[in-house]
Each structure stands twice: as structure tokens, then as C-alpha cells.
Design a protein around this motif. Structure first.
Motif, mmCIF file in Angstrom:
data_model
loop_
_atom_site.group_PDB
_atom_site.id
_atom_site.type_symbol
_atom_site.label_atom_id
_atom_site.label_comp_id
_atom_site.label_asym_id
_atom_site.label_seq_id
_atom_site.Cartn_x
_atom_site.Cartn_y
_atom_site.Cartn_z
ATOM 1 N N VAL A 186 0.821 -1.321 -0.013
ATOM 2 C CA VAL A 186 -0.120 -0.109 -0.110
ATOM 3 C C VAL A 186 0.748 1.415 -0.023
ATOM 4 C CG1 VAL A 186 -1.612 -1.035 1.129
ATOM 5 C CG2 VAL A 186 -0.076 -0.068 2.452
ATOM 6 N N LYS A 187 0.197 2.357 -0.237
ATOM 7 C CA LYS A 187 0.970 3.862 -0.210
ATOM 8 C C LYS A 187 0.669 4.040 1.245
ATOM 9 C CE LYS A 187 -0.273 6.910 -2.945
ATOM 10 N NZ LYS A 187 -0.974 7.993 -3.933
ATOM 11 N N VAL A 188 1.768 4.562 2.082
ATOM 12 C CA VAL A 188 1.735 4.715 3.252
ATOM 13 C C VAL A 188 1.627 6.347 3.522
ATOM 14 C CG1 VAL A 188 2.615 2.869 4.007
ATOM 15 C CG2 VAL A 188 4.289 4.694 3.545
ATOM 16 N N GLN A 189 1.640 7.176 2.585
ATOM 17 C CA GLN A 189 1.365 8.656 2.700
ATOM 18 C C GLN A 189 0.974 9.204 1.396
ATOM 19 O OE1 GLN A 189 5.670 9.739 3.700
ATOM 20 N NE2 GLN A 189 5.021 11.473 2.506
ATOM 21 N N GLY A 190 0.280 10.412 1.508
ATOM 22 C CA GLY A 190 0.029 10.994 0.403
ATOM 23 C C GLY A 190 -1.474 10.906 0.025
ATOM 24 N N GLU A 191 -2.035 11.058 -1.158
ATOM 25 C CA GLU A 191 -3.262 11.062 -1.604
ATOM 26 C C GLU A 191 -3.642 9.700 -1.978
ATOM 27 O OE1 GLU A 191 -6.158 12.482 -5.313
ATOM 28 O OE2 GLU A 191 -4.400 13.422 -5.014
ATOM 29 N N GLY A 192 -4.896 9.144 -1.564
ATOM 30 C CA GLY A 192 -5.275 7.704 -1.670
ATOM 31 C C GLY A 192 -4.490 6.773 -0.729
ATOM 32 N N ALA A 193 -3.531 7.021 0.253
ATOM 33 C CA ALA A 193 -2.841 6.295 1.181
ATOM 34 C C ALA A 193 -4.123 5.515 2.141
ATOM 35 C CB ALA A 193 -1.594 7.043 1.789
ATOM 36 N N ALA A 194 -4.913 6.647 2.666
ATOM 37 C CA ALA A 194 -5.621 6.048 3.639
ATOM 38 C C ALA A 194 -6.600 4.979 2.901
ATOM 39 C CB ALA A 194 -6.496 7.160 4.241
ATOM 40 N N ALA A 195 -7.296 5.268 1.918
ATOM 41 C CA ALA A 195 -8.154 4.261 1.256
ATOM 42 C C ALA A 195 -7.347 3.000 0.927
ATOM 43 C CB ALA A 195 -8.452 5.023 0.092
ATOM 44 N N GLU A 196 -6.136 2.778 0.612
ATOM 45 C CA GLU A 196 -5.414 1.617 0.309
ATOM 46 C C GLU A 196 -4.997 0.815 1.552
ATOM 47 O OE1 GLU A 196 -1.895 1.981 -1.882
ATOM 48 O OE2 GLU A 196 -2.855 3.161 -3.462
ATOM 49 N N VAL A 197 -4.951 1.589 2.586
ATOM 50 C CA VAL A 197 -4.584 0.790 3.912
ATOM 51 C C VAL A 197 -5.812 0.282 4.401
ATOM 52 C CG1 VAL A 197 -3.775 1.197 6.260
ATOM 53 C CG2 VAL A 197 -2.584 2.477 4.570
ATOM 54 N N ALA A 198 -7.092 1.091 4.618
ATOM 55 C CA ALA A 198 -8.122 0.657 4.876
ATOM 56 C C ALA A 198 -8.675 -0.897 4.207
ATOM 57 C CB ALA A 198 -9.208 1.501 4.854
ATOM 58 N N ARG A 199 -8.559 -0.660 2.777
ATOM 59 C CA ARG A 199 -8.980 -1.590 1.947
ATOM 60 C C ARG A 199 -7.942 -2.972 2.122
ATOM 61 N NH1 ARG A 199 -9.294 1.260 -2.218
ATOM 62 N NH2 ARG A 199 -7.204 1.145 -3.001
ATOM 63 N N ALA A 200 -6.750 -2.787 2.379
ATOM 64 C CA ALA A 200 -5.831 -3.793 2.716
ATOM 65 C C ALA A 200 -6.363 -4.640 3.980
ATOM 66 C CB ALA A 200 -4.356 -3.432 2.827
ATOM 67 N N VAL A 201 -6.731 -3.866 5.040
ATOM 68 C CA VAL A 201 -6.750 -4.317 6.368
ATOM 69 C C VAL A 201 -8.371 -5.111 6.170
ATOM 70 C CG1 VAL A 201 -7.732 -3.839 8.493
ATOM 71 C CG2 VAL A 201 -5.982 -2.617 7.731
ATOM 72 N N ARG A 202 -9.177 -4.841 5.299
ATOM 73 C CA ARG A 202 -10.777 -5.211 5.162
ATOM 74 C C ARG A 202 -10.396 -6.384 4.337
ATOM 75 N NH1 ARG A 202 -14.656 -2.396 7.489
ATOM 76 N NH2 ARG A 202 -14.445 -0.124 7.832
ATOM 77 N N GLY A 203 -9.409 -6.394 3.159
ATOM 78 C CA GLY A 203 -9.122 -7.465 2.515
ATOM 79 C C GLY A 203 -8.568 -8.814 3.084
ATOM 80 N N PHE A 204 -7.854 -8.762 3.990
ATOM 81 C CA PHE A 204 -7.127 -9.524 4.995
ATOM 82 C C PHE A 204 -8.290 -10.136 5.760
ATOM 83 C CE2 PHE A 204 -2.391 -8.229 4.705
ATOM 84 C CZ PHE A 204 -2.097 -9.241 4.020
ATOM 85 N N ASP A 205 -9.167 -9.372 6.435
ATOM 86 C CA ASP A 205 -10.213 -9.662 7.197
ATOM 87 C C ASP A 205 -11.146 -10.605 6.402
ATOM 88 O OD1 ASP A 205 -11.232 -10.077 9.860
ATOM 89 O OD2 ASP A 205 -12.679 -8.467 9.305
ATOM 90 N N ALA A 206 -11.365 -10.259 5.074
ATOM 91 C CA ALA A 206 -12.374 -11.007 4.298
ATOM 92 C C ALA A 206 -11.898 -12.315 3.806
ATOM 93 C CB ALA A 206 -12.961 -10.078 3.328
#
Length: 459
Positions: free
Chosen positions: A189-209
């Protein structure tokens, strides 16, 4: 002649051109367009610092707001593309710096700033937003200690959400390899900048799913990690979308964002906060050497316990053997009783044989020939009496006296009345010397079958 220097147009009813007048009447639209060109030409690029007020996002995606300070206020608008690029949750009360251009809105005779970029006005404003968001999410219970999940002692698979190119992932993998080699899944994931928060959240939910029995093993533990930086660099991990994804995750999560002095809202939502990514790897798994030492110690203790139990059991068994009576002492009375019963059994059999012999002699004395002859004569007489009685009741005895008995022919049914004979018509007569067939007729020689019923009078 009127004075040319005196304005006599006041009080006129109809507007008429005046000689020498070089200011013809303009339409409202013309004036608005001239004002728009002047304002946009003069203020084509502005940066305004102020406090957000009346923030509102329309269904179209455009955002409307006001920027104000202690003495003035100006309207602002952000078109959909610019509004979607804001890297923080805009809300009333935040101090921001807006970059854009000044323009007018002819429909309301107002001027406004068209904002192309919106930024927080320094770290102070960013911290104010941090505290405000922290208080709101804490009020929802996202940070409660009761919701924290325990970490697995030895996770078989560890999921890592971080940048695939930074030093963080190398530090985590190296530390895991040193302590306890584990299977690691990395979600880049990107860890800073535009779109980073959405990528981090998507990764966490992806692992959980991920399914438990899927082709790729579902992680037993997640690490959300990023290296150090300023509060602005770490801001993606303060976004509400990331905080909610971490709080909702059913897999235990370790947050390792920044250095030990850095704090993010992701740290509060996670099940455990690590001061650094390396420390997160240390918290995730035990030391393999320690595990082996613990297993060896437990094995030694188990062996010692088994041996001690065996020794104590042997001691108890020996003690019980010493107090148990000998076999001869236990079986002696039974053996003596068996011998006594054996002797008594022989005497009882002899006595029984003697009694039986006496009974037989008494019975044999009663079986004399004279008594047998007498009983035989009595039986013969009884048998003769029964034979005479049978002869008297024999059904053919009356036939010898000239009588006959009648039965319906072929049926074997005995007929005892004239009415039965008339009904049968064909009969069999049984005499002493044999049966004969006969047909029943009326007295006078007419057959019952030949008799016809009288015809009714139809007149």
C-alpha cells in the motif's frame, strides 16, 4: 436658451440621450461580466487563510463553505474533483489555507473564491483536527479496552500492511526470521499522500475477508506498519476510514506507525501498539530458542513427574503387598469346608439310596399276580359295557329294524321333515343293505317340479 452647464435631466420621465454624454446605459449582465473579468484578472491566484464555516458537500460531489476570520467572511466553492482530493476530513472550525481564484457569482451579485486546493494551516490545526476526531471516535467506543483481542502466541501466518519498497518491511521480515520464522503475507500500500488511507483500509478489510479454508491461508495476526515522519506524513493513519477498518477487523492487529514518540489514531484502534515496526515483529512471535528451551524444560519436568509417580506407585504397591494375607491363609478355611462338604455328600448319597431301596421293596410287594388279574378283569368288564352302549347308539341300528334315513342327494345333509324333502326334491334313502336314490312327488303321483303356479287374472 438653456444653460449647457446645467443638468436638466433630473425629474425627466423618459430617459433620453443627452448631448455630450459618453456613458451609455449598460445592462445588469454587462456590468456583471465586466466586474467578473476585472475580479478574475486581478485575483486570478489567491491563497487565503481562515476558519471553515458552513461546510457542506452536495449530492453532485461539489463542496460549499465559508472562510472567515475575526473581521470578514468570504464564500467558497470546491468543484467535485478538487473536493475529492482533500487529504483530511474537512469540517467546521478547522483553520485552513485555501488556494484558488476569486470570481463573482452574477446570479446573487456576490463574489466567492473557487478553491483548487485546501490544506490545514500548520501542525497546530492538524493537531486540533486530530484531537477532535479522536474524541468523536472514542465516544463511539472504538478505542475501548474491552474490545481488544488477545494476540495468538505462535501465529502460523502474519499479514503485513505496509509499503513494499521501504525499510519497514525489510526490518519486519529480518526480525521475524531471527526470532521465529513464520509465513508472511504482504499487502502493498501507499503509506502517505493522496489515496494512502483508502489503500490501507482496503488492505485491512481484504485480509479480514479472506476465507479460513481458502487457497491462501488467512492470517492469524496483522501488522499495520510505517516508518517515522511528521504528523502530516503519518496523517493517513489518522483518517477515519483506516481507524474504522482496524477497529472492525476480526483478526488481532498490531499498529506500528512511526517511531516511539509518534502516536496515531490507528494505534488507539488496534489491539496492541508497537513503538516501532521492529518491535511489532518482536511482539508478534516468541523467540524460537526460548520456545525450544521451554519445551525441553517441560519435557524434563514431565519425565520427572512420571518417574516420581511410578516410584510412589511402586512404594504403595509394596506396602499393600506386605499387609495382604498369604494365599494359604485366605484359602485354608475354604479348602477345609470343601473337604467337610465332600464327606457329608458321600454319607447323604448312601442314606438316599437306602431310602429309595425301601420304597421300591414296598411297591414291589403290592404288585402280586392275583391283584393284577383282578384289575385286568375289572378293566375288561368296563370295556365290554362301553362296547354294548356304543352298539345301542349306533345310527345304523334302526335300519336293522326296517327303518331308513333320508339325506338330500349329493349334499350329505340329513332330512328329518316332509317340508325338507319337498324342498330337496331329489333325495337318497339309506337302508340296512345300502342306499337308493328317489324323487319326491306329491300325494297322487304329481312331481313338484311339474306343478306350475296358477296364472294371475290380468282382467
Amino acid at each position: 436658451m438653456p444653460d449647457p452647464f446645467v443638468d436638466t435631466s433630473f425629474g425627466r420621465l423618459v430617459a433620453e440621450p443627452v448631448a455630450g454624454d459618453n456613458a451609455p446605459a449598460m445592462s445588469v449582465s454587462e456590468l456583471s461580466q465586466r466586474l467578473k473579468r476585472v475580479v478574475e484578472g486581478e485575483f486570478g491566484h489567491v491563497r487565503l487563510r481562515g476558519e471553515i464555516s458552513g461546510w457542506k458537500r452536495a449530492a453532485s460531489g461539489h463542496a460549499y463553505l465559508c472562510l472567515k476570520d475575526a473581521d470578514a467572511i468570504i464564500d467558497g466553492v470546491m468543484w467535485r474533483g478538487a473536493a475529492a482530493a482533500i487529504s483530511f476530513a474537512a469540517q467546521d472550525g478547522l483553520e485552513v489555507v485555501a488556494t484558488g481564484k476569486l470570481t463573482t457569482y452574477p446570479g446573487r451579485s456576490k463574489y466567492q473564491v473557487v478553491i483548487e486546493r485546501l490544506e490545514l494551516a500548520g501542525e497546530g490545526a492538524l493537531m486540533a483536527l486530530f484531537e477532535k476526531l479522536k474524541a468523536r471516535l472514542a465516544g463511539e467506543g472504538l478505542f475501548d479496552a474491552q474490545t481488544k483481542k488477545p494476540l495468538p502466541y505462535m501465529p502460523r501466518t502474519i499479514g503485513v500492511v505496509t509499503s513494499p519498497t521501504g525499510a519497514v518491511i525489510r526490518d519486519i521480515l529480518h526480525r521475524l526470521a531471527d526470532r521465529f520464522p513464520s509465513h508472511v503475507l504482504v499487502w502493498p500500500v501507499k503509506v502517505q499522500g493522496e489515496g494512502a488511507a483508502a489503500e490501507v483500509a482496503r488492505a485491512v478489510r481484504g485480509f479480514d475477508a479472506m476465507p479460513v479454508d481458502g487457497p491462501v491461508r488467512r492470517p492469524d495476526l496483522l501488522i499495520v506498519a510505517r516508518g517515522g515522519g511528521s504528523i502530516e506524513d503519518l496523517w493517513a493513519f489518522n483518517e477515519e476510514v483506516v481507524v474504522r477498518a482496524v477497529a472492525d477487523c476480526t483478526i488481532p492487529v498490531i499498529s506500528a506507525v512511526g517511531h516511539e514518540t509518534d502516536t496515531s489514531l490507528c494505534d488507539y484502534a488496534a489491539d496492541l501498539r508497537a513503538p516501532t515496526p521492529t518491535a511489532a515483529a518482536e511482539m508478534a512471535v516468541p523467540v524460537l530458542a526460548d520456545v525450544r528451551h521451554t519445551v525441553s524444560t517441560l519435557a524434563h519436568r514431565t519425565d520427572r513427574c512420571v518417574r516420581r509417580y511410578h516410584e510412589r506407585a511402586s512404594e504403595r504397591l509394596a506396602a499393600l503387598i506386605r499387609v495382604l494375607p498369604r494365599r494359604d491363609a485366605l484359602l485354608g478355611p475354604q479348602r477345609q469346608r470343601m473337604d467337610d462338604l465332600g464327606a457329608r455328600l458321600g454319607r447323604a448319597l448312601e442314606r438316599r439310596v437306602t431310602v429309595a431301596r425301601s420304597q421300591l421293596e414296598r411297591s414291589a410287594g403290592a404288585l402280586r399276580p392275583a391283584m393284577l388279574d383282578q384289575r385286568l378283569r375289572a378293566a375288561t368288564e368296563r370295556l365290554s359295557g362301553i362296547a354294548r352302549h356304543l352298539e345301542l347308539v349306533h345310527p345304523e341300528l334302526p335300519l336293522k329294524k326296517g327303518y331308513a334315513w333320508v339325506e338330500a342327494r349329493g349334499s350329505g345333509k340329513v332330512i328329518g321333515t316332509a317340508e325338507g324333502a319337498r324342498a330337496a326334491q331329489a333325495v337318497t334313502l339309506h337302508f340296512q343293505d345300502g342306499p337308493i336314490d328317489a324323487r319326491v312327488e306329491r300325494a297322487g303321483g304329481k312331481s313338484y317340479a311339474a306343478a306350475k303356479p296358477e296364472q294371475p287374472n290380468l282382467l
